[in-house]
Design a protein around this motif. Sequence first.
Motif, PDB file in Angstrom:
ATOM      1  N   ARG A 175       0.806  -1.209   0.026  1.00  0.00           N
ATOM      2  CA  ARG A 175       0.238   0.199  -0.040  1.00  0.00           C
ATOM      3  C   ARG A 175       0.743   1.209   0.094  1.00  0.00           C
ATOM      4  N   GLU A 176       2.195   1.175   0.315  1.00  0.00           N
ATOM      5  CA  GLU A 176       2.857   2.367   0.092  1.00  0.00           C
ATOM      6  C   GLU A 176       3.268   2.815  -1.182  1.00  0.00           C
ATOM      7  N   LYS A 212      -1.175   4.868  -2.949  1.00  0.00           N
ATOM      8  CA  LYS A 212      -1.364   5.995  -2.118  1.00  0.00           C
ATOM      9  C   LYS A 212      -2.287   7.061  -2.805  1.00  0.00           C
ATOM     10  N   GLN A 262      -6.189   8.306  -1.468  1.00  0.00           N
ATOM     11  CA  GLN A 262      -6.517   9.492  -1.387  1.00  0.00           C
ATOM     12  C   GLN A 262      -7.821  10.007  -1.915  1.00  0.00           C
TER      13      GLN A 262
END
Length: 90
Positions: free
Chosen positions: A52-53, A58, A62
């Motif tokens: 997920r990084e 990301k 968002q």
Amino acid sequence: MESFSEKSLQALGDYYVYGLIDPRNNEIFYIGKGSGNRVFEYGKESLLSPNREKLKLKIISQIKEMHLEVKKLIIISNLSESELLRLKLL
């Protein structure tokens, strides 16, 4: 839309190149290659992936937090596997 119709899948052919567009600025933030319904799988990946990084995930997170939807664009379709590999953009 969460998947292509059978008719759309046939029209896309074996492989395609797609872009994911950020609705906040209408810019492409990711270009990927796929077949079938791959262009729709990013949403699940953003929730379940141990990676997920990654910037792509990301940005997707968002966008979802703002209750917006990632836009999708098929850039080129009806590619064979060898044509897709020759593109060398991915």
